[in-house]
Scaffold this active site. Structure first.
Site, mmCIF file in Angstrom:
data_model
loop_
_atom_site.group_PDB
_atom_site.id
_atom_site.type_symbol
_atom_site.label_atom_id
_atom_site.label_comp_id
_atom_site.label_asym_id
_atom_site.label_seq_id
_atom_site.Cartn_x
_atom_site.Cartn_y
_atom_site.Cartn_z
ATOM 1 N NE ARG A 325 -4.178 0.113 1.707
ATOM 2 C CZ ARG A 325 -5.563 0.498 1.110
ATOM 3 N NH1 ARG A 325 -5.595 1.719 0.783
ATOM 4 N NH2 ARG A 325 -6.449 -0.616 0.719
ATOM 5 C CD GLU A 728 -7.343 2.893 6.510
ATOM 6 O OE1 GLU A 728 -8.060 2.500 5.538
ATOM 7 O OE2 GLU A 728 -6.315 2.196 6.624
HETATM 8 N N1 MTE Z 1 -11.806 6.191 14.613
HETATM 9 C C1 MTE Z 1 -11.984 5.836 15.761
HETATM 10 N N2 MTE Z 1 -12.609 6.807 16.561
HETATM 11 N N3 MTE Z 1 -11.127 4.648 16.498
HETATM 12 C C2 MTE Z 1 -10.576 3.925 15.684
HETATM 13 O O1 MTE Z 1 -10.103 3.074 15.970
HETATM 14 N N4 MTE Z 1 -9.919 3.424 13.253
HETATM 15 C C3 MTE Z 1 -9.232 3.885 12.036
HETATM 16 C C4 MTE Z 1 -10.697 4.462 11.406
HETATM 17 N N5 MTE Z 1 -11.058 5.443 12.435
HETATM 18 C C5 MTE Z 1 -10.441 4.188 14.212
HETATM 19 C C6 MTE Z 1 -11.165 5.289 13.843
HETATM 20 C C7 MTE Z 1 -8.924 3.065 11.001
HETATM 21 S S1 MTE Z 1 -7.407 2.359 11.056
HETATM 22 C C8 MTE Z 1 -10.059 2.361 10.124
HETATM 23 S S2 MTE Z 1 -9.402 1.281 9.070
HETATM 24 C C9 MTE Z 1 -11.387 2.874 10.154
HETATM 25 O O2 MTE Z 1 -11.871 3.557 11.142
HETATM 26 C C10 MTE Z 1 -12.189 1.367 10.309
HETATM 27 O O3 MTE Z 1 -13.719 1.763 10.664
HETATM 28 P P1 MTE Z 1 -14.565 2.152 9.017
HETATM 29 O O4 MTE Z 1 -14.059 1.110 8.000
HETATM 30 O O5 MTE Z 1 -15.853 1.564 9.509
HETATM 31 O O6 MTE Z 1 -14.249 3.493 8.789
HETATM 32 N N1 HPA Z 2 -6.006 -2.213 4.509
HETATM 33 C C1 HPA Z 2 -6.079 -2.567 5.748
HETATM 34 N N2 HPA Z 2 -6.188 -3.740 6.261
HETATM 35 C C2 HPA Z 2 -5.708 -4.713 5.476
HETATM 36 C C3 HPA Z 2 -5.499 -4.628 4.251
HETATM 37 C C4 HPA Z 2 -5.871 -3.304 3.535
HETATM 38 O O1 HPA Z 2 -5.479 -3.216 2.342
HETATM 39 N N3 HPA Z 2 -5.175 -5.646 3.578
HETATM 40 C C5 HPA Z 2 -5.156 -6.716 4.821
HETATM 41 N N4 HPA Z 2 -5.684 -6.134 5.690
HETATM 42 MO MO1 MOS Z 3 -7.166 0.310 9.710
HETATM 43 S S1 MOS Z 3 -5.207 0.436 9.528
HETATM 44 O O1 MOS Z 3 -7.249 -0.332 7.775
HETATM 45 O O2 MOS Z 3 -7.488 -1.045 10.500
#
Ligand code: MTE
Ligand code: HPA
Ligand code: MOS
Length: 780
Positions: A325, A728
């Site tokens: 990534r 993210e």
């Molecule tokens: N927001 C909060 N409050 N706490 C979290 O742990 N994790 C982040 C993001 N926002 C996180 C967060 C990460 S790494 C990801 S991948 C996404 O939330 C996952 O949730 P979603 O796919 O429902 O957005």
């Molecule tokens: N993003 C986050 N988590 C993951 C991925 C990715 O692309 N692939 C496997 N785990």
């Molecule tokens: Mo988020 S780093 O894809 O849990």
């Protein structure tokens, strides 16, 4: 497939899609009533578990004397690898390179060697310290530099290429090269790692695990205990933050708790201290990126070459996809006429690094932005001009290094919009004027864009399931494979179901994620929680709704179009009945009122060996403009103002999305400016508590913080109600602060040289950069 356009009625249900809706647990978070795993009422006879850790980064374990541990007060059981009935492995994706307990070879300082179960947590914790280990030390590989010499990788490297980069660089009018070191980051979730296992009948076990990936924890527990997956249930109602740190790192804690529970027949809980949590678990990968770029006199990039060396730690974990990534984002918003990029996922004797918000993407983008900055200084222009010059554009300038065409590029308009809103040009001029007067307080400004690819790059993970029941009183039970970590996924999916049935959201019961209801789920990660689970839940609700419509048509003898779901009621012909009445009548006619739903992302595919495909369904965009003041005598700085414009498509819940943007930005700023991980020469992490590891505090927030969601920007793809993933991407908006600091620093040398500040830009680094610049322009 259900329709994604909300029903256009003047009346609205409370809590459908596209409205501000508080997080379902907001009031509980604030009052402290929200139940995290450590708050679950403890079962009678609960044992408390603690881990005994290795003291050496790389060694043979000659002997491990646990007699003092066993005889310590309150100790009930001590377990080592010899006690594992199944496989001694907690690695993700079946790589078999991460033992639950090291037995022979030790690969990082802090690696768990054994577990001790005692009557209280304090007794377990004290007993764990009493082990006596004998080691034969081996030469440890602790740094990226040394790992590069050794050259051992934890995963096969990936290469992306388009055109002949070497030739394009060689023949370009101008060239430059360099290296940027990018620091790692600890997740610093408020709720640390934790698991509580409760033994059940026969071989069954229930594990409450603070995990983003219940299905993987289920498989790990099953393998460690040598029982089938159907004997293991994993449940998680909420996490107190995860940020990628619980995508794989929960495995070890859940497996340990489950092992103790099965061995003793008593419930078992494992909650390490913050220090141990920080020492034991993986973090964001630190990188060293070598770059060389050829460009023309205007600053347009002709060819670019990257080598992304990442310190992965002792095991693969997710380092393959993370470093992939990074490569997928080495373009950020820019078109490279010719490009060659390679990853180098290096093995080291440090903790195995893992997912962290952005998943390698941020490191890729930071490298791209360094190049932009270098070119700007080389040609004597504002970096923003170089950014604009290199944006993706029309056909011919729209193909990524991985051969996916960028079809939804809104970076140029979005950046122009933010430039105007933030009054960037006038403020930049004022800052130049301020700095021209001299003085030790210097100001800086920078505007940086973000483009982030949405989908798991491993295509198979882009699937989700949901389970919806409608009870005869008209209330709805909702479950899906996504986990709640504070991001607001649960309420977003509930909004989707409320919208589908046109019922108020308080009629939709949000329930804990459990492997027993929805199986074979993916981690809630890659920002795709709402995209995937929202669609799956919509499908489930839609299936039930279709059955209700079919029933109404038959029962009341009306044409299909005359069955309309209005807020909390249904119009059938020319009568209106409450939703619950329709449900009850349908039940009497034996209509099935429960359904699963399933969704898989269309269009995507990826061929890693060829470095070509369409790994991302779409891109999310954003931009931030940051202004800072730097004290050039101390290197300290403050963030005076930040303006953000971020694209969330047609938001499911603007209030929550704004929270994600603000939080993501601050977390990104923390990573790039103040959070610094430090391992000593013995391979021990010395920054293992808030006393030594500084995350942003309230007082570090921008003094002026203007956050806007881009309006009228529905996702061009058919995502859930045309929303876009938001979890993210905003983290990378934090780059604006790093570049604003750099801009302020450059002023001390009349903007003649690129400061090349390697993140984290701690005051120490800023001061060093200032001194280096002053020496360059006027050598002593
Ligand atoms: N927001 C909060 N409050 N706490 C979290 O742990 N994790 C982040 C993001 N926002 C996180 C967060 C990460 S790494 C990801 S991948 C996404 O939330 C996952 O949730 P979603 O796919 O429902 O957005
Ligand atoms: N993003 C986050 N988590 C993951 C991925 C990715 O692309 N692939 C496997 N785990
Ligand atoms: Mo988020 S780093 O894809 O849990």
């Amino acid at each position: 497939m259900p329709d994604s356009t909300p029903i256009a009625t003047a009346e609205r249900i409370t809590g459908g899609v596209h409205v501000d809706r508080r997080h379902d647990s907001a009031h509980k978070h604030v009052t402290g009533e929200a139940v995290y795993i450590d708050d679950i009422r403890e079962p009678a006879g609960l044992l408390h578990v603690y881990l005994g850790l290795s003291d050496r980064p790389h060694a043979k374990l000659l002997s491990l004397d646990l007699s003092k541990v066993k005889s310590a007060p309150g100790v009930v059981r001590v377990l080592t690898s010899a006690d594992i009935p199944g496989t001694n492995d907690v690695s993700c994706m079946g790589r078999h390179d991460e033992p639950l307990f090291a037995d022979d070879l030790i690969e990082y300082a802090g690696q768990p060697l054994f577990a001790v179960a005692a009557e209280t947590r304090e007794l377990a914790r004290r007993a764990a310290r009493l082990a006596v280990a004998e080691y034969e030390d081996l030469d440890p590989v602790l740094t990226t530099a040394k790992a590069r010499e050794t050259g051992t990788v934890v995963f096969p490297p990936m290469t992306l290429k388009r055109g002949d980069a070497a030739e394009a660089i060689a023949s370009a009018p101008r060239r430059l090269e360099g290296r940027i070191a990018i620091g790692g980051q600890d997740h610093f979730y408020l709720e640390g790692q934790i698991a509580m296992a409760v033994p059940g009948e026969d071989d069954e076990v229930l594990v409450h695990s603070s995990t983003q990936h219940p299905s993987e924890v289920q498989h790990i527990v099953a393998h460690v205990l040598s029982i089938p997956a159907n004997a293991v249930s994993i449940e998680v109602r909420r996490m107190g933050g995860a940020f990628g740190g619980k995508e794989t790192q929960a495995n070890l804690f859940a497996a340990t708790a489950a092992l103790v529970a099965k061995k003793t027949g008593r419930a078992a809980k494992l909650r390490p201290d913050r220090d141990d949590d920080m020492v034991i678990t993986g973090k964001r990968h630190d990188f060293e990126v070598d770059y060389s770029v050829g460009f023309d006199d205007e600053g347009r990039i002709k060819g670019v070459d990257f080598l992304f060396a990442a310190r992965c730690g002792f095991a693969a974990d997710l380092s393959g996809p993370v470093t992939d990534r990074a490569l997928f984002h080495c373009d950020n918003t820019y078109f490279y006429e010719a490009v060659h990029a390679q990853s180098l996922p290096l093995k080291t004797n440090t903790v195995s690094n893992t997912a962290f918000r952005g998943f390698g993407g941020p490191q890729g983008m930071v490298a791209a932005e360094r190049i932009i900055e270098e070119i700007a200084y080389a040609v004597g222009k504002d970096p923003l001009e170089i950014r604009k010059l290199n944006f993706y554009g029309e056909a011919g300038r729209d193909v990524t290094p991985y051969h996916q065409t960028v079809e939804d590029n809104i970076a140029p308009e979005l950046v122009a919009d933010l430039e105007a809103r933030s009054d960037y040009q006038a403020r930049r001029a004022a800052i130049r004027e301020h700095n021209a007067k001299g003085g030790y307080l210097r100001k800086g400004i920078a505007l940086t864009p973000v483009k982030f690819g949405i989908s798991f790059t491993a295509t198979q993970y882009n699937q989700a399931g949901a389970l919806v029941h409608v009870y005869t009183d008209g209330s709805v039970h909702l479950n899906h494979g996504g986990t709640e970590m504070g991001q607001g996924l649960y309420v977003k999916v509930a909004q989707v179901v409320a919208e589908e049935f046109q019922i108020d959201i308080d009629k939709v019961r949000i329930t804990a994620t459990t492997t027993g209801k929805v199986p074979n789920t993916s981690a809630t990660a890659a920002s795709s929680g709402a995209d995937l689970n929202g669609k799956a839940a919509q499908v489930a609700a839609h299936t039930i709704k279709e059955r209700l419509i079919g029933f109404a048509v038959e029962n009341w003898g009306v044409p299909r179009e005359q069955v309309v779901f209005l807020p909390n009621r249904v119009r059938i012909g020319n009568q209106e009945i409450p939703f619950a009445d329709l449900v009850r009548t349908a039940y009497m006619a034996r209509i099935q009122l429960s359904s699963t739903g399933f969704y898989k992302t269309p269009e995507i595919h990826w061929d890693r060996a060829a470095g070509s495909g369409k790994p991302f369904y779409y891109f999310s965009y954003g931009a931030a403009a940051a202004e800072v003041t730097v004290d050039t005598l101390t290197g300290e700085y403050r963030v005076d103002r930040v303006d953000i414009l971020h694209d969330v498509g047609k938001s499911l819940n603007p209030a929550l999305d704004r929270g994600q943007v603000e939080g993501g930005f601050v977390q990104g700023m923390g990573w790039l400016t103040m959070e610094e991980l430090w391992w000593d020469q013995r391979g021990h992490l010395r920054t293992h508590a808030p006393s030594t590891y500084k995350i942003p505090a309230c007082s570090d927030r921008p003094k002026i913080f203007n956050v806007h969601l881009l309006e009228n920007s529905p996702n061009r793809k058919d995502t859930i109600y045309r929303s876009k993933a938001v979890g993210e991407p905003p983290l990378m908006l934090g780059m604006s602060v790093l570049h604003a600091i750099s801009d302020a620093v450059a002023s001390v040398a009349g903007y003649q040289r690129c400061p090349r500040i390697d993140p984290p830009a701690t005051p120490e680094k800023v001061l060093a950069a200032i001194e280096a610049l002053l020496e360059q322009v006027s050598p002593p």
